[in-house]
Design an enzyme around this catalytic site. Sequence first.
Site, PDB file in Angstrom:
ATOM      1  N   HIS A   1      -6.232  -6.221  -1.720  1.00 40.72           N
ATOM      2  CA  HIS A   1      -5.110  -5.375  -1.338  1.00 40.72           C
ATOM      3  C   HIS A   1      -4.029  -6.166  -0.590  1.00 40.72           C
ATOM      4  O   HIS A   1      -4.310  -6.769   0.439  1.00 40.72           O
ATOM      5  CB  HIS A   1      -5.690  -4.294  -0.436  1.00 40.72           C
ATOM      6  CG  HIS A   1      -4.879  -3.048  -0.329  1.00 40.72           C
ATOM      7  ND1 HIS A   1      -4.403  -2.356  -1.411  1.00 40.72           N
ATOM      8  CD2 HIS A   1      -4.481  -2.352   0.751  1.00 40.72           C
ATOM      9  CE1 HIS A   1      -3.765  -1.287  -0.990  1.00 40.72           C
ATOM     10  NE2 HIS A   1      -3.795  -1.254   0.314  1.00 40.72           N
TER      11      HIS A   1
ATOM     12  N   ASP B   1      -8.281  -5.339  -6.042  1.00 39.87           N
ATOM     13  CA  ASP B   1      -7.868  -4.280  -5.124  1.00 39.87           C
ATOM     14  C   ASP B   1      -8.124  -2.925  -5.785  1.00 39.87           C
ATOM     15  O   ASP B   1      -7.543  -2.620  -6.816  1.00 39.87           O
ATOM     16  CB  ASP B   1      -6.373  -4.419  -4.821  1.00 39.87           C
ATOM     17  CG  ASP B   1      -5.850  -3.268  -3.977  1.00 39.87           C
ATOM     18  OD1 ASP B   1      -6.670  -2.492  -3.447  1.00 39.87           O
ATOM     19  OD2 ASP B   1      -4.617  -3.160  -3.854  1.00 39.87           O
TER      20      ASP B   1
ATOM     21  N   SER C   1       0.845  -1.166   0.000  1.00 38.36           N
ATOM     22  CA  SER C   1       0.000   0.000   0.000  1.00 38.36           C
ATOM     23  C   SER C   1       0.900   1.243   0.000  1.00 38.36           C
ATOM     24  O   SER C   1       1.910   1.244  -0.695  1.00 38.36           O
ATOM     25  CB  SER C   1      -0.901  -0.073   1.224  1.00 38.36           C
ATOM     26  OG  SER C   1      -1.993   0.740   1.053  1.00 38.36           O
TER      27      SER C   1
END
Length: 492
Positions: free
Chosen positions: A460, A435, A173
Amino acid sequence: MAFLKCSMLLCKVTLFLLLSLLDVGEGQYKGLRKFSQVQDSQHWAASEEQWFIQKLDHFNGADSRVWKQRYFVNETFYRPGGPVFLMIGGEGPANPAWMQYGTWLTYAEKLGALCLMLEHRFYGKSHPTVDLSSDNLRFLSSRQALADLAHFRTVLGEKHGLSNRKWVAFGGSYPGSLAAWFRLKYPQLVHASVATSAPVHAAVNFPEYLEVVRRSLASENAECPDLVKKASDSLAERLKDPKTYDNVTKDFNLCSTLTIKTETDSAYFLETLAGNFMDVVQYNQDNRAFEGALGTNITIKVLCSMMADTSLGDPYARYAAVAHLMMETFSIKCLDASFSNYVRDMTNTSWDGPAAGGGRQWVYQTCTEFGFYQSTDSPNQPFTGFPLQYQVKQCADFYNVSADQVAEAVAQTNEYYGGYDIRSSRIVFPNGSIDPWHALGITQDISPDLPAVFIEGTAHCANMYPARSEDLLKLSLARDHIFLLLQQWLKE
Ligand SMILES: *[C@@H]1O[C@H](CO)[C@@H](O)[C@H](O)[C@H]1NC(C)=O
Ligand SMILES: *[C@@H]1O[C@H](CO)[C@@H](O)[C@H](O)[C@H]1NC(C)=O
Ligand SMILES: *[C@@H]1O[C@H](CO)[C@@H](O)[C@H](O)[C@H]1NC(C)=O
Ligand SMILES: *[C@@H]1O[C@H](CO)[C@@H](O)[C@H](O)[C@H]1NC(C)=O
Ligand SMILES: *[C@@H]1O[C@H](CO)[C@@H](O)[C@H](O)[C@H]1NC(C)=O
Ligand SMILES: CC(=O)N[C@H]1CO[C@H](CO)[C@@H](O)[C@@H]1O
């Protein structure tokens, strides 16, 4: 925000419903959506925290102020001469669970690596300043964070005779972007990077996020997004008529009677409820191994079956049933949908304040570096009522940063890092098809030395979590592929 994360991670913006749910003790991050973080208190004790003396401002030689930055070590797998793996912390407390679980440790075991994790400045227990005033938040930026990593790597390398070892950065991320940028900006310090689900392109408006949510819901059940759209439109319609407020208050189990005085109040309420779907899509079931956070039974399948269940009433009533399920699952007594409470929390500058777990800091970073506002400004998404303008206005409300300043800051971020056009080498970019963040990531090989690893069917940061027997074959293959790349790069 649907935040934190893989990582330990990122999130957006609002103290959503989940926030209150996940508030485990010391003002953890709230807001999971944007980038959320895995929080599993039962694993917190094992790895002992350590402290590193860090500079406050890396870009001003005349400023010699310092502070203490938290980090963790696992030397179980280290073999003399082996590489050093550095897990980069992100927009929430660094979670020591990563020192005991996760795919990177499997790689470390095979490659004889020393494992380190550095917490990001201004998150968790890494407090560079006395509070979170806007004036002090000037020292919060990805550039300062990268310089922290560089200084940490240099000093630890010298102190422990690891200067000439090959260092590999990991992150998922926002920290995935940091892993890529660390290699980009400090190539002499980092040999290779694994930049998982990394949004490397900054953008003020990010309506693609909700477009991916739409596709992810549709891949479960073709009707699902339309049912969500009907529910969300019907709720938005009710919010225009004060006569409905008593019913809406009951339907969604609000903590206090709904009052809508401005567009912002209504936008906040609609965004909070959309958050139920956004968070579940972002994490789906991939991080279940960690429990905590969104590691629950609630998956896209569960939400879409509820939305299709006529026994629950019309789509509006099913939407309310989803909200109830989320509240029950996270033991939330009632839903606080008041924008003024949100502003009160987000403007509290104390380290003990309700948004100090990461919400205030991360939204500051979106206002001054990244944007990433998950607005409803696209016809191809299933929600209603939280336009870009509503989100950008929060920058002024919380930090006195104007819309023009946000736009300029985002352009500057792309100028500084290159956005999609990153020029570097030995960085792998894994991305999951469901994601929502992949829209801002690298999803096609840039060069043989900058490969993308696309993982069909995962959410994700899936490749970072510990492997499980029920994992999709594609996910297992992706983990193996990343390992082979690392093995090859470490020989170079
Ligand atoms: C290091 O990782 C191993 C393997 O997951 C784990 O058993 C051990 O407890 C970890 N050590 C520390 C200090 O976290
Ligand atoms: C509120 O709900 C009740 C019971 O479902 C319904 O009879 C009534 O019409 C609703 N009121 C409004 C203003 O929609
Ligand atoms: C998962 O679902 C089962 C039964 O539906 C329930 O008993 C259990 O508590 C759920 N677990 C979690 C983590 O929500
Ligand atoms: C900020 O939050 C802390 C802890 O919840 C609280 O004690 C304090 O009164 C709040 N400050 C303001 C200005 O609301
Ligand atoms: C907000 O920013 C403007 C210009 O950037 C500045 O003139 C003003 O004093 C600031 N207001 C506050 C309350 O800091
Ligand atoms: C959904 C998405 O954009 N996935 C991309 C991830 O990366 C691969 C390349 O490895 C692309 O082909 C996919 O389109």
